[in-house]
Design a protein around this motif. Structure first.
Motif: not given
Length: 439
Positions: A132, A134, A325, A332, A334-335, A337, A420-421, A424
């Motif tokens: 994701n 991060t 998150t 999620s 995901c940042q 999201q 979303d992911d 990435i």
């Protein structure tokens, strides 16, 4: 005989925020967008950054260059509040905070007494972070020291910068999840000695929240902070109105919830308080005066019905804030999201959240909240090379939207709204590719 220092070269479109700011309106002046840029990395750190035209002279003959011509490269996303043991219980139905803890969280965390189980979830957790985008996170473990070992061991495989700590909890929890004031102090002290500053690992003193620690245990947490002023403090604050009322019943001698932590020496430059949805005016003033930071967790606050975080207040009061998150009340990893929901939380309060402010909170602002802005958050020379390669056309709808983007700010806003992911493409940790999306 000296060893040869290898250089990694990355070419592509780069976007970051050059410096931390005191007001949201100043972020636009600090935006740095390089349409065709070059990033040079040595020993995990940024050696040079600028345009491709200027940077070619920096390259050695036959230097391999990783080129991302159609992607967008941004600093790694920073998650300022997340629970690794709650990875498996995301999307648990139907409760608000206190009931949710008893019904779902505590039974799940009991499993982490087993080191092999903790290893399994830690490995999955770190991979999800990377997937994701991060690259740094401030993480809750469980009361079990082995849960901390499992997480740091998993992070070390990638040279990933994580901040984490053993939960301290000696009341109002299942017996299998309680320590004591003394054991929490001893276990935390041993873990600080073992992990803090080892590689890129950093330690956080972690009382779960004021209701699950006796005054004696909070005093021990404060003692640890005095003995190890360089470590972090990580806990929860003013997430839910019933929780706040409970704290006032348990600590009637204190003026309010934050005053409990402040009384025991747990506020400060490296103290991060998750949520802070319902702070009183004097608590905002205390956050500012002590240089404490807030982790804003929009998906969690919405999922548990906790309330709407007043992000604008952090600018008015000059209080550090990062994005969290809060897996597993958050929904999620995901940042992207998380920022999508953060925008909506502000809209519901009549406020705006721009694309560039969103990028700031997810990167350099998060680094500032974690007192790491000298190491992370943008592409300034000397900083650690953690960054994300984003595919803006991950879906047919995104491709259609991006083809009509007016400028980089509009393109970024669409990404934060729809992403979303799948967006990435690659995640780099300390200059090395730690994740790449398979086609």
């Amino acid at each position: 005989m000296s060893s040869v220092v290898t250089t990694t070269a990355i070419r592509g479109r780069f976007l970051d925020i050059q410096n931390t700011v005191a007001q949201a309106r100043d972020i636009h002046d600090q935006v740095r967008y390089v349409e065709d840029g070059l990033l040079l990395i040595q020993q995990g750190k940024i050696r040079w950054f600028g345009s491709w035209v200027e940077g070619q002279a920096q390259l050695t003959k036959n230097q391999p260059v990783e080129h991302y011509p159609n992607q967008l490269i941004v600093p790694g996303f920073i998650d300022t509040h997340i629970h690794f043991p709650q990875t498996e219980m995301v999307g648990a139905y139907g409760e608000q905070l206190l009931e949710w803890l008893n019904t779902y969280t505590f039974p799940t965390e009991i499993k982490f007494k087993d080191k092999s189980y903790a290893d399994q979830i830690a490995h999955f957790f770190v991979n999800e972070l990377l997937k994701n985008g991060t690259t740094t996170a401030l993480v809750f473990c469980t009361i079990h020291p082995q849960s901390v070992d499992a997480l740091f061991e998993a992070a070390e495989r990638h040279q990933m910068r994580l901040i984490a700590g053993k939960v301290m909890m000696d009341r109002h929890a299942p017996e299998a999840l309680m320590d004591t004031a003394e054991s929490a102090y001893n276990d935390s002290k041993a873990l600080i000695e073992k992990w803090h500053g080892k590689g890129r690992n950093l330690y956080a003193i972690t009382p779960r929240f004021a209701p699950t620690s006796t005054p004696e245990q909070l005093a021990c947490a404060g003692q640890l902070k005095t003995e190890y002023p360089d470590v972090y403090v990580h806990t929860h604050l003013s997430e839910n109105k019933n929780e706040i009322a409970w704290v006032k019943d348990l600590f009637p001698e204190q003026k309010g919830y934050l005053d409990v932590y402040h009384h025991y020496g747990l506020t400060g430059q490296k103290s991060v308080f998750a949520h802070c949805v319902h702070l009183e005016e004097h608590e905002w003033d205390c956050m500012h005066a002590t240089e404490s930071a807030i982790a804003f967790c929009p998906t969690s606050n919405l999922f548990l019905g906790s309330g709407l975080f007043p992000l604008q207040k952090t600018w008015e009061k000059n209080v550090k804030v990062g994005l969290g998150t809060d897996i597993g009340a958050g929904t999620s990893f995901c940042q992207l999201q998380t920022l999508n929901e953060a925008y909506k939380v502000q809209q519901l309060q009549g406020d705006k959240l721009s694309a560039f402010e969103s990028l700031y909170h997810a990167t350099l602002g998060g680094a500032k909240a974690l007192d790491l802005e000298d190491k992370l958050g943008n592409f300034n020379v000397g900083k650690e090379a953690d960054f994300v390669v984003l595919n803006l056309h991950a879906t047919a709808l995104q491709k259609l939207r991006q083809e009509r983007a007016k400028n980089i700010e509009d393109a970024l806003f669409a990404l934060f709204t729809m992403g979303d992911d799948r967006n990435i493409q690659a995640t780099y940790i300390y200059g090395n590719k730690a994740y790449e999306q398979s086609n």
